[in-house]
Design a protein around this motif. Structure first.
Motif, PDB file in Angstrom:
ATOM      1  N   THR A  31       7.223  29.471   3.396  1.00  0.00           N
ATOM      2  CA  THR A  31       6.624  28.987   4.647  1.00  0.00           C
ATOM      3  C   THR A  31       7.567  28.029   5.357  1.00  0.00           C
ATOM      4  N   ASN A  53       2.262  33.067  12.634  1.00  0.00           N
ATOM      5  CA  ASN A  53       0.998  32.616  12.063  1.00  0.00           C
ATOM      6  C   ASN A  53       0.453  33.614  11.052  1.00  0.00           C
ATOM      7  N   ALA A  54       0.703  34.915  11.293  1.00  0.00           N
ATOM      8  CA  ALA A  54       0.242  35.915  10.332  1.00  0.00           C
ATOM      9  C   ALA A  54       0.953  35.734   8.991  1.00  0.00           C
ATOM     10  N   GLY A  57      -0.344  32.733   7.276  1.00  0.00           N
ATOM     11  CA  GLY A  57      -1.636  33.044   6.675  1.00  0.00           C
ATOM     12  C   GLY A  57      -1.482  33.752   5.341  1.00  0.00           C
ATOM     13  N   THR A  60      -0.250  31.296   2.806  1.00  0.00           N
ATOM     14  CA  THR A  60      -1.334  30.374   2.457  1.00  0.00           C
ATOM     15  C   THR A  60      -2.251  30.992   1.415  1.00  0.00           C
ATOM     16  N   VAL A  61      -2.553  32.276   1.594  1.00  0.00           N
ATOM     17  CA  VAL A  61      -3.366  32.976   0.584  1.00  0.00           C
ATOM     18  C   VAL A  61      -2.668  32.963  -0.766  1.00  0.00           C
ATOM     19  N   ASP A 117      -6.800  26.598   4.735  1.00  0.00           N
ATOM     20  CA  ASP A 117      -6.480  27.519   5.835  1.00  0.00           C
ATOM     21  C   ASP A 117      -6.417  26.860   7.203  1.00  0.00           C
ATOM     22  N   SER A 120      -3.089  25.135   7.631  1.00  0.00           N
ATOM     23  CA  SER A 120      -1.933  26.026   7.762  1.00  0.00           C
ATOM     24  C   SER A 120      -1.843  26.631   9.155  1.00  0.00           C
ATOM     25  N   GLN A 121      -2.987  26.880   9.794  1.00  0.00           N
ATOM     26  CA  GLN A 121      -2.962  27.466  11.128  1.00  0.00           C
ATOM     27  C   GLN A 121      -2.565  26.464  12.199  1.00  0.00           C
TER      28      GLN A 121
END
Length: 578
Positions: A31, A53-54, A57, A60-61, A117, A120-121
């Motif tokens: 990241t 951002n995708a 995401g 982050t998962v 989440d 992170s966004q």
């Protein structure tokens, strides 16, 4: 073999925790790597419209998955079942000891991981920015030589070209409020930058010569002011007699495009007058320039007068550089060259010498000379020089203001100079500057090779760039740090022999298989790993039976391994259905 080794590491000692910690750390590092590489840059155009951002995401998962592995391998079943189970677990056990505290810490971190989440966004934002474009052209007018005329009309005589005639009239009568708008500019985006460049131009100079005025009218009589002439400069006497408020004279100096003298009466006192002398002459201007929001903004760095040179068969005004010269993004070596190879070179007199107009077509000048690269020589041709001088002299020679019955009468040029009795040095200097600037704009647009001689620049586009909000990374970073701290404490607190054991959770199959004796386990090659128990349960058919003590057990005689489910008896059932 490798797969079994990985599986063994997963189930023994700290394999699962280590994999989880590594997954969380690598995802976090990925990241940071992505957002750092695009911070302050335009958004990338990836296939399938994938955005930063995708990717964040996805990572982050993976961070959550890694922390889940790191935090969930404990002996408390509720605490291993996500945020809800961890929340319930926090309120179930109130005994405070090392084991419970570690477990509660892990449960608390599990709750915090569940809400990572939104943080992170918020990491990637947008900001307005500018970026250079290699596809768009940026140019601004400039030229190394001005040779344009309306045609040759006789010896030492040329017709002025119409655009220059219009430019002179515009500068004298009604210059625009923003003269740089007259310069040819190409800048599609409206924002362009240019390196420092030079161009042929027209410059001016003005001085106040009021002390040279004489008053022959006496202290009380009608005024009669005289500005004595200068025969060597072809200036006649200038007079202000009663009812005359302004008078001018213009001379065709051999070294200037024009010399003009201005004599004006102070209409307030009628007892004093002021006088000014100005020149227009060929020069080289050096600029710093840019286009901002579609408007050309320029700053003049230097102005250097040209000298007269008779080499080359025709007279011309030239200026040759003798040192390094910045031309846009290039630095030119403008030192003199040897005469043995003159290809692409121009011969210029050193030093530049003044000469009278009748000497223009002489080629026998004995002044020392040198050869310079074409790009290092600026030329104002003799033909436009001969055409411009009489044109501009016609406007400024004999321009006067007369009073008739309280009405002031005069040409528009005279009125612009007089400015309703407010003439002073600043106004005269401003007026002549406007004339020279408008003429210069026309010269810069008249390059012999058109846009090829213009100063080229870089086009910048208004766009949207990535703006990394680094502070929002502190939350996932803190979670990963706390996860590693939990792992360290757990490693220290766990006895060595207990580290090799895995706790069964999320399934009751382990309890069901406890009644299998050692013979069955050996026959199924069961090593008591969770995955192996699941595999055996999907293919095993058992029947409850009474043992010798009257207790229920899985009947050894009825156990069938790796058989199709259709072979089970009507009263049988699968262990996986429990």
């Amino acid at each position: 073999m490798i797969g079994k080794r990985v599986l063994r590491l997963w189930h023994n000692r700290w394999g699962a925790e280590a994999y989880g910690a590594g997954l969380a750390l690598m995802s976090f590092a990925a990241t940071i790597s992505i957002i750092a590489s695009y911070d302050g840059k335009t958004f990338p155009e990836w296939p399938a419209h994938i955005t930063i951002n995708a990717l964040i995401g996805i990572f982050t998962v993976l961070i959550k998955a890694g922390l889940g592995l790191l935090l969930s391998e404990d002996d408390f079943d509720d605490a291993s079942r996500g945020a809800l189970g961890s929340t319930l677990f926090l309120f179930k056990i109130w005994k405070w000891d090392a084991v419970n505290n570690i477990a509660k810490f892990a449960a608390f971190l599990t709750i915090l991981v569940a809400v990572v989440d939104p943080f992170s966004q918020q990491i990637v934002g947008i900001a307005a920015c500018t970026r250079e474009s290699d596809a768009l052209i940026a140019s601004v007018g400039r030229t190394n030589s001005y040779l344009t005329t309306g045609g040759h009309t006789g010896p030492l005589d040329s017709e002025i070209d119409s655009p220059m005639a219009v430019a002179i009239n515009t500068g004298l009568v009604g210059p625009p409020d923003y003269i740089p708008s007259l310069v040819s500019t190409t800048c599609t985006s409206g924002n362009c930058t240019f390196g420092r460049f030079s161009s042929v131009a027209v410059c001016h100079s003005c001085a106040e010569i009021t002390p040279q005025i004489r008053n022959s009218g006496g202290a009380t009589g009608p005024w009669n002011f005289t500005l004595a002439g200068n025969k060597s400069a072809s200036f006649p006497d200038l007079d202000l007699v009663p009812s005359t408020y302004l008078n001018t004279s213009a001379s065709l100096s051999p070294t200037h495009l024009l010399d003009v003298r201005i004599l004006s009466l102070n209409a307030t006192t009628y007892r004093s007058a002021s006088a000014f002398q100005c020149q227009l002459f060929p020069c080289v201007r050096t600029y710093d320039a840019l286009v901002s929001k579609g408007v050309l903004e320029e700053r003049i760095i230097s102005k250097v007068p040209m000298g007269f040179d008779a080499f080359g068969g025709v007279g011309r005004y030239v200026l040759a550089a003798s040192n390094l010269t910045q031309q846009g993004e290039r630095t030119l070596n403008c030192s003199a060259r040897a005469a043995n190879d003159t290809a692409g070179l121009v011969r210029v007199a050193l030093p530049n010498v003044d000469a009278a107009p009748q000497e223009m077509h002489g080629s026998g000048s004995k002044a020392p000379s040198a050869w310079f690269p074409q790009e290092c020589v600026w030329t104002f041709g003799s033909s436009p020089y001969l055409a411009i001088r009489p044109e501009i002299r016609g406007y400024l020679d004999g321009a006067d203001i007369q009073e008739y019955d309280t009405t002031y009468i005069g040409t528009i040029v005279a009125k612009n100079l007089w400015r309703n009795e407010t003439i002073d040095f600043n106004s005269v200097d401003w007026y002549m500057r406007n004339v020279s600037d408008v003429m210069t704009a026309r010269i810069r647009n008249s390059s012999p090779n058109g846009i090829d001689d213009f100063a080229m620049g870089r086009t910048t586009l208004d766009t949207i760039c990535v703006q990394v909000r680094w502070a929002w990374l502190s939350y996932p970073a803190a979670l990963i740090a706390c996860g590693f701290a939990f792992f360290l404490v757990l490693f220290v607190q766990t006895p060595r022999e207990a580290a090799a054991m895995r706790s069964w959770k999320s399934s009751n199959l382990a309890i069901l298989f406890c009644s299998l004796d050692e013979a069955i386990r050996e026959r199924t090659e069961l090593t008591w790993f969770r995955d192996e128990i699941d595999d055996v349960a999907r293919t095993a058919f058992v029947q409850l039976a009474h043992d010798g003590a009257g207790k229920a057990k899985f009947s050894e005689d009825e156990l069938v391994i790796n058989q199709n489910e259709s072979r089970s008896r009507e009263d049988g059932f699968t262990a996986s259905s429990w």
